[in-house]
Design an enzyme around this catalytic site. Structure first.
Site, PDB file in Angstrom:
ATOM      1  N   TRP A  99     -14.278  -9.927 -31.883  1.00  0.00           N
ATOM      2  CA  TRP A  99     -15.624  -9.620 -32.392  1.00  0.00           C
ATOM      3  C   TRP A  99     -15.821 -10.173 -33.788  1.00  0.00           C
ATOM      4  CZ3 TRP A  99     -18.565  -8.936 -28.572  1.00  0.00           C
ATOM      5  CH2 TRP A  99     -18.144  -8.218 -27.449  1.00  0.00           C
ATOM      6  N   ASP A 165     -19.015  -3.837 -39.239  1.00  0.00           N
ATOM      7  CA  ASP A 165     -19.284  -3.635 -37.822  1.00  0.00           C
ATOM      8  C   ASP A 165     -18.488  -2.396 -37.397  1.00  0.00           C
ATOM      9  OD1 ASP A 165     -19.289  -3.610 -35.065  1.00  0.00           O
ATOM     10  OD2 ASP A 165     -18.702  -5.716 -34.821  1.00  0.00           O
ATOM     11  N   LYS A 189     -20.520   2.383 -27.477  1.00  0.00           N
ATOM     12  CA  LYS A 189     -19.145   2.888 -27.519  1.00  0.00           C
ATOM     13  C   LYS A 189     -19.059   4.352 -27.950  1.00  0.00           C
ATOM     14  CE  LYS A 189     -17.948  -1.700 -27.344  1.00  0.00           C
ATOM     15  NZ  LYS A 189     -18.382  -2.933 -27.972  1.00  0.00           N
TER      16      LYS A 189
HETATM   17  C1  LIG Z   1     -18.676  -4.175 -28.240  1.00  0.00           C
HETATM   18  C2  LIG Z   1     -18.587  -4.724 -29.605  1.00  0.00           C
HETATM   19  C3  LIG Z   1     -19.511  -5.655 -30.097  1.00  0.00           C
HETATM   20  C4  LIG Z   1     -20.598  -6.258 -29.243  1.00  0.00           C
HETATM   21  O1  LIG Z   1     -21.644  -5.418 -29.116  1.00  0.00           O
HETATM   22  P1  LIG Z   1     -22.972  -5.847 -28.319  1.00  0.00           P
HETATM   23  O2  LIG Z   1     -23.834  -4.671 -28.557  1.00  0.00           O
HETATM   24  O3  LIG Z   1     -22.582  -6.044 -26.887  1.00  0.00           O
HETATM   25  O4  LIG Z   1     -23.486  -7.095 -28.921  1.00  0.00           O
HETATM   26  C5  LIG Z   1     -19.384  -6.065 -31.402  1.00  0.00           C
HETATM   27  N1  LIG Z   1     -18.409  -5.576 -32.200  1.00  0.00           N
HETATM   28  C6  LIG Z   1     -17.495  -4.687 -31.757  1.00  0.00           C
HETATM   29  C7  LIG Z   1     -16.445  -4.185 -32.678  1.00  0.00           C
HETATM   30  C8  LIG Z   1     -17.564  -4.233 -30.450  1.00  0.00           C
HETATM   31  O5  LIG Z   1     -16.655  -3.341 -30.007  1.00  0.00           O
END
Ligand SMILES: *Cc1c(COP(=O)(O)O)cnc(C)c1O
Length: 357
Positions: A99, A165, A189
């Protein structure tokens, strides 16, 4: 019976979210209309949006001077929006896996990226003790590496706006929001269903928007702050479901309680892995994620991995296959995951080992 769901995202959500969201889809507040059928600008939905924002501020103890936004496009859209708005010449990225790499790729479209990485050891640790140049526009980190199973538990103090993030460990521990200029993530998540993205942004960060860059209206943070996340039609059901998660987290004792349970769940599972002769964890102990517990079979049992997935499935444990780029197993134990879920998995591991080792 509800299964023991270990999916990495979309993932297990609280029972109260599922029940209350289902009810709102049939009839919102008893008004004779589904939440899918009301105007997002009407008072019934506006109340949902306002309460969701207030609960975010309360549950995460967000100080004044920050805005809470709910946007489209997922965390992936933020990978692009962040450098589009804030990368003038140089940014610093901590690369902890897939990511972060995707975030970094977008940043390179707009300027120089200085990178510190754990790629040298296959992302099995979280980088620490690095120097950040004085002249970067911002620092970007990924707090939990969903795929490799590493996590940082500390809120860093850095000499530039810190952007994080938090997609996969949001609300799993108390966070000192004042250390961050921006916190963002996809909801799917820890917060709710896929399709909505949360952004907590320090209002003063807007002063750092690159002055002479032409940014499309929808991709400017100011647009969404001014529009109260309703510049365009928001994903109403998702936001309702996020509110249900926030209410549930609060009723469970807030982020302090979430952290305590997360530690208990992770300890139970990592202890089972470490004491096994069949399974092992590739991640260094101090950086092991509490949210995504990655493990593999020791070399001499490797060919039994598919058998174990099937065996665990018979015991109602689902979603255990490791990410396609890593293999092995991954048990995602987000906030809604219970000790019973983890105990069922530990029992399956012990039974399988007793039969096959
Ligand atoms: C799942 C995830 C993403 C991607 O998220 P989307 O909403 O599908 O774009 C980005 N960063 C992390 C750490 C993730 O676990």
């Amino acid at each position: 019976m509800r299964k023991h769901i270990f999916n990495a995202g979309p993932c297990k959500l609280s029972d109260s979210l599922l029940k209350n969201t289902a009810e709102a889809i049939l009839d919102l507040n008893g008004i004779g209309q589904s939440i899918l059928e009301v105007s997002h600008r009407g008072k019934d939905f506006q109340a949902v949006m306002d309460e969701t924002v207030e609960l975010m501020k309360e549950v995460l103890s967000i100080p004044t001077g920050y805005s809470v936004l709910f946007l489209g496009g997922g965390a992936s859209m933020q990978f692009a929006m962040i450098p589009y708005n804030f990368l003038k010449t140089k940014a610093f990225y901590v690369n902890t896996g897939t990511w972060s790499k995707k975030a970094l790729k977008e940043a390179k479209l707009w300027g120089e990226v200085v990178e510190v990485s754990s790629e040298d050891k296959n992302y099995t640790y979280y980088p620490k003790g690095y120097d950040i140049p004085n002249d970067v526009d911002y620092v970007h980190i990924t707090t939990n590496n969903t795929i490799r199973g590493t996590e940082i538990f500390e809120d860093l103090s850095v000499n530039a706006p810190l952007i994080a993030d938090f997609s996969s460990d949001f609300l799993s521990r108390p966070v000192d929001v004042s250390k961050y200029a921006m916190i963002y993530g996809g909801a799917q998540k820890n917060l709710g269903p896929a399709g909505v993205t949360f952004v907590i942004i320090k209002d003063s960060l807007l002063e750092k928007v690159v002055a002479d860059r032409k940014i499309p209206t929808m991709l400017q943070y100011g647009t969404h702050i001014d529009g109260g996340s309703m510049f365009n039609t928001p994903p109403v059901v998702n936001i309702f479901a996020v509110r249900e998660t926030l209410k549930w987290v609060k009723s469970m004792g807030g982020v302090v309680a979430m952290e305590k349970i997360a530690k208990e769940r992770a300890e139970l599972l990592y202890n089972a892995i470490d004491s096994s002769n069949m399974f092992e964890s590739p991640v260094v102990k101090e950086d092991r994620s509490r949210m995504n517990i990655v493990f593999v079979m020791k070399d001499k049992y490797k060919e039994k991995e598919a058998d174990f997935i099937a065996f665990a499935g018979e015991k109602n444990c689902v979603g255990l296959k490791g990410h396609r780029s890593v293999g092995g197993f991954r048990a995602s134990t987000y906030n809604a995951s219970t000790m019973e879920d983890v105990q069922a998995l530990v029992n399956a591991m012990k039974d399988f080992e007793a039969k096959n080792a």
